[in-house]
Design a protein around this motif. Structure first.
Motif, short mmCIF file in Angstrom:
data_model
loop_
_atom_site.label_atom_id
_atom_site.label_comp_id
_atom_site.label_asym_id
_atom_site.label_seq_id
_atom_site.Cartn_x
_atom_site.Cartn_y
_atom_site.Cartn_z
N GLY A 1 0.93 -0.88 -0.10
CA GLY A 1 -0.08 0.07 0.09
C GLY A 1 0.98 1.32 -0.04
N TRP A 2 2.00 1.34 0.95
CA TRP A 2 2.95 2.37 0.79
C TRP A 2 3.46 2.77 -0.71
CZ3 TRP A 2 3.17 6.09 3.88
CH2 TRP A 2 3.04 6.13 5.23
N ILE A 3 3.85 1.38 -1.32
CA ILE A 3 4.26 1.83 -2.60
C ILE A 3 3.40 2.47 -3.70
CG2 ILE A 3 5.33 0.33 -4.80
CD1 ILE A 3 6.43 -1.73 -2.65
N VAL A 4 2.09 1.73 -3.58
CA VAL A 4 1.07 2.48 -4.24
C VAL A 4 0.86 3.88 -4.01
CG1 VAL A 4 -1.54 2.24 -4.97
CG2 VAL A 4 -0.07 0.27 -4.82
N LEU A 5 0.78 4.08 -2.61
CA LEU A 5 0.66 5.63 -2.33
C LEU A 5 1.67 6.63 -2.57
CD1 LEU A 5 -1.13 7.74 -0.65
CD2 LEU A 5 0.26 6.92 1.38
N LEU A 6 2.85 6.05 -2.56
CA LEU A 6 3.99 6.94 -3.13
C LEU A 6 4.28 7.19 -4.54
CD1 LEU A 6 6.39 5.25 -0.53
CD2 LEU A 6 5.79 7.66 -0.46
N THR A 7 3.70 5.90 -5.24
CA THR A 7 3.64 6.07 -6.71
C THR A 7 2.56 7.15 -7.26
OG1 THR A 7 4.28 3.68 -6.87
CG2 THR A 7 3.25 4.97 -8.86
N CYS A 8 1.61 7.10 -6.42
CA CYS A 8 0.73 8.20 -6.73
C CYS A 8 0.97 9.87 -6.48
CB CYS A 8 -0.78 7.93 -5.99
SG CYS A 8 -1.78 6.54 -6.77
N ILE A 9 1.55 9.78 -5.33
CA ILE A 9 2.11 10.97 -4.85
C ILE A 9 3.38 11.57 -6.05
CG2 ILE A 9 3.59 12.29 -3.41
CD1 ILE A 9 2.07 10.37 -1.10
N THR A 10 4.34 10.47 -6.25
CA THR A 10 5.24 10.93 -7.40
C THR A 10 4.59 11.55 -8.56
OG1 THR A 10 6.70 9.27 -6.25
CG2 THR A 10 7.22 9.86 -8.46
N LEU A 11 3.55 10.51 -9.06
CA LEU A 11 3.02 10.96 -10.46
C LEU A 11 2.33 12.47 -10.27
CD1 LEU A 11 1.11 7.58 -11.43
CD2 LEU A 11 3.24 8.79 -12.43
N MET A 12 1.81 12.80 -9.26
CA MET A 12 1.10 14.27 -8.87
C MET A 12 2.18 15.23 -9.07
SD MET A 12 -1.66 13.33 -5.91
CE MET A 12 -1.83 15.09 -5.47
N LEU A 13 3.41 14.86 -8.41
CA LEU A 13 4.45 15.77 -8.22
C LEU A 13 5.24 15.89 -9.60
CD1 LEU A 13 6.03 14.87 -4.81
CD2 LEU A 13 4.75 16.86 -5.23
N LEU A 14 5.46 14.99 -10.27
CA LEU A 14 6.12 14.78 -11.65
C LEU A 14 5.22 15.69 -12.81
CD1 LEU A 14 7.25 11.20 -11.94
CD2 LEU A 14 8.70 13.38 -11.59
N LYS A 15 4.01 15.89 -12.62
CA LYS A 15 3.16 16.62 -13.55
C LYS A 15 3.41 17.94 -13.22
CE LYS A 15 -0.67 13.23 -14.20
NZ LYS A 15 -2.16 12.95 -13.88
N LYS A 16 3.67 18.24 -11.90
CA LYS A 16 3.80 19.79 -11.67
C LYS A 16 5.46 20.21 -11.49
CE LYS A 16 -0.09 19.95 -8.62
NZ LYS A 16 -0.79 20.02 -7.35
N SER A 17 6.10 19.19 -12.06
CA SER A 17 7.45 19.34 -11.92
C SER A 17 8.28 20.17 -12.90
CB SER A 17 8.45 17.98 -11.51
OG SER A 17 8.46 17.44 -12.89
N GLY A 18 9.27 21.18 -12.77
CA GLY A 18 9.94 21.80 -13.58
C GLY A 18 11.12 22.35 -13.04
N VAL A 19 11.81 22.53 -14.10
CA VAL A 19 13.06 23.11 -13.48
C VAL A 19 13.29 24.66 -13.76
CG1 VAL A 19 15.59 23.28 -14.06
CG2 VAL A 19 14.40 21.22 -14.20
N GLU A 20 13.21 25.36 -12.60
CA GLU A 20 13.27 26.77 -12.48
C GLU A 20 14.40 27.27 -12.81
OE1 GLU A 20 11.79 27.79 -8.58
OE2 GLU A 20 9.81 27.10 -8.96
N GLU A 21 14.49 28.51 -13.50
CA GLU A 21 15.62 29.25 -14.11
C GLU A 21 15.99 30.05 -12.85
OE1 GLU A 21 15.09 30.95 -17.86
OE2 GLU A 21 14.56 29.25 -18.87
N ALA A 22 17.30 30.14 -12.76
CA ALA A 22 18.10 30.93 -11.60
C ALA A 22 17.63 32.47 -11.87
CB ALA A 22 19.21 30.66 -11.33
#
Length: 506
Positions: A233-254
């Motif tokens: 269950g932890w693996i499934v939950l962490l995978t869902c959290i990771t997918l949510m964060l990856l959709k919003k991820s981006g590299v901010e320019e300095a």
């Protein structure tokens, strides 16, 4: 490009990086620990049960730290320079992350396979019967793999989204000791939700110890898969959290970040340079939080064993310093020295620094900063000890040797500081020196057990903080050993920095 193609690229990235050597070192360390503790004991027909009982407990300490270090190794290439920004131009964050996750899953499977093989090898070395049902080895391997994958999910997530790898390794160390401490508490549902403790809570071998006869008996039980299912269950939950964060991820320019900051008047700083470099870094906070955690664990353990610990203030001191000396303090010193060298090991900063400072001043400056924060932390340990003793209303007087213990403890902690400054200078990777400090704690414990306390810097620290009395001769030998260690480590550091060529990451 598909996930398989990305996997081959990931394999090329880690070519000659010897990532699996970390896992091999863990298996060898566990086997050495088992050999040192059980060699020469009577080889019973059910001796293999002893291994299946003790190895999961050892895994609670070794595996979280090694998996955290491995996850940091997976991400340190992308976090150097602007490589992650470059990767985002021709691949997606999801592909980058899950390619690393797949690579980590394969390496973790190799780790579990090596441990299963080590169990059979240990049976032969220790003279235990290795003719046990194969299903128990498969059950152990399955539980260990699912638990290890849960830890990989946690640490790869932290390593991917946080450039400072101190967070991931700190979580691994804290999780391992939380799980280890939970084993001495009554079993509860909270324990089953700790993924670090699943190595043990899903075990199938039980131990019965007779306090009167001091006889230990091992018996087979029915595996409790509750913790293992929770891990899934932890693996499934962490995978869902990771997918949510990856959709919003981006590299901010300095440039964008700097444009949002208000311009302020430039002023020269009067604080020490090494302390100034750590501005905004959470590394120094560990020197105050970790002793507080150790004090809480020690106080709870003292209250739970009042029938055995009957020496009041002295017993409380032993419990407060038990985990701190052997594990916590060496590790946080390793984290701190890794942080103060991290700036110089990035890009061409060392080249710039060497044009303005002599090697001796660089090494001594970092050593002085580490010794200062470590000494303050040990004074904080004494304060926590006095506060805890007052809160639980311990009667009697304070131990007469406490001033001597803390004085010698500070001196011996400076030896560890000198050693870790050298290790972090030579090893440019942030994680490996922390693992060296972690293993050094076990080395110090072994030297104390073998009555060789002057052999390592870590055993000197253990001796100073946990010895009731040190005679005059012992104090002289202790002080001499500490000074020799400090001088040798500092001189090697200065000589290494003076003679070695400065390398860059370019």
């Amino acid at each position: 490009m598909g996930i398989i193609g990305n996997l081959f690229i990931e394999l090329k990235k880690h070519k000659r990086r010897c990532n699996l050597l970390l896992f091999i070192a863990v298996i060898v360390a566990e086997m050495a620990f088992l050999y040192g503790n059980f060699h020469g004991k009577e080889a019973t027909s059910a001796g293999w049960m002893l291994l299946f009982y003790n190895i999961p407990i050892i895994n609670c300490v070794f595996f979280p730290v090694s998996i955290a270090g491995f996850a940091s190794r997976l991400m340190d290439i992308e976090h150097k320079g602007e490589m992650l920004k470059c990767l985002y131009t021709f691949s997606t964050p999801q592909k980058i992350f899950f390619t690393k996750y797949l690579y980590g899953a394969i390496c973790t499977l190799i780790l579990v396979a090596m441990q299963c093989g080590s169990i059979i090898l240990c049976c032969g070395i220790l003279g235990f019967d290795s003719d046990f049902p194969l299903k128990y080895l498969l059950i152990h391997g399955l539980i260990t793999y699912i638990t290890s994958m849960t830890l990989l999910s946690i640490h790869l997530l932290l390593s991917f989204f946080y450039r400072n790898q101190a967070l991931s390794i700190s979580v691994g160390i804290l999780g391992s000791f939380t799980a280890f401490f939970s084993l001495v508490l009554p079993e509860s549902i909270i324990q089953k939700f700790l993924p670090w403790a699943t190595f043990v809570t899903s075990g199938f071998v039980t131990m019965d110890w007779n306090r009167n006869t001091r006889e230990v008996k091992y018996a087979l039980g029915t595996p409790d898969y509750t913790s293992t299912i929770i891990c899934i269950g932890w693996i499934v939950l962490l995978t869902c959290i990771t997918l949510m964060l990856l959709k919003k991820s981006g590299v901010e320019e300095a440039e964008k970040i700097m444009s949002k900051r208000k311009t302020t008047k430039i002023a020269l700083h009067r604080r020490p340079v090494e302390i100034l470099k750590l501005k905004g870094s959470p590394a120094w906070i560990a020197f105050f939080i970790v002793p507080a955690i150790s004090a809480a664990i020690g106080t709870v353990n003292y209250l739970a064993n009042l029938s055995i610990l009957k020496e009041g203030w002295y017993s409380l001191w032993t419990q407060h310093t038990l985990f701190l000396c052997y594990f916590f303090m060496p590790v946080i010193i390793g984290i701190f020295t890794g942080c103060i060298w991290r700036v110089e090991h990035s890009g061409t900063n060392m080249n710039l620094l060497m044009t303005h400072q002599r090697p001796a001043m660089i090494v001594l400056g970092k050593y002085a900063a580490t010794c200062f924060i470590t000494s303050v932390s040990l004074i904080w340990v004494v304060a926590l000890y006095l506060i805890a003793g007052s809160m639980i209303h311990i009667d009697g007087e304070l131990p007469s040797g406490i001033i001597q213990w803390i004085g010698l403890g500070i001196l011996s902690s400076w030896v560890i500081c000198a050693f870790q400054v050298l290790v972090s200078l030579v090893i440019r990777n942030f994680v490996l020196p922390i693992i060296v400090a972690f293993l050094g704690g076990f080395a110090g414990l072994s030297c104390i057990a073998k009555d060789m306390p002057y052999l390592t810097p870590f055993s000197l620290f253990d001796l100073a903080m946990n010895q009731r009395e040190l005679g005059n001769a012992n104090i002289g030998a202790f002080t001499l050993s500490s000074v020799i260690f400090i001088v040798v480590f500092i001189m090697i550091s200065i000589l290494y920095l003076s003679r070695s060529d400065v390398r860059s990451n370019e």
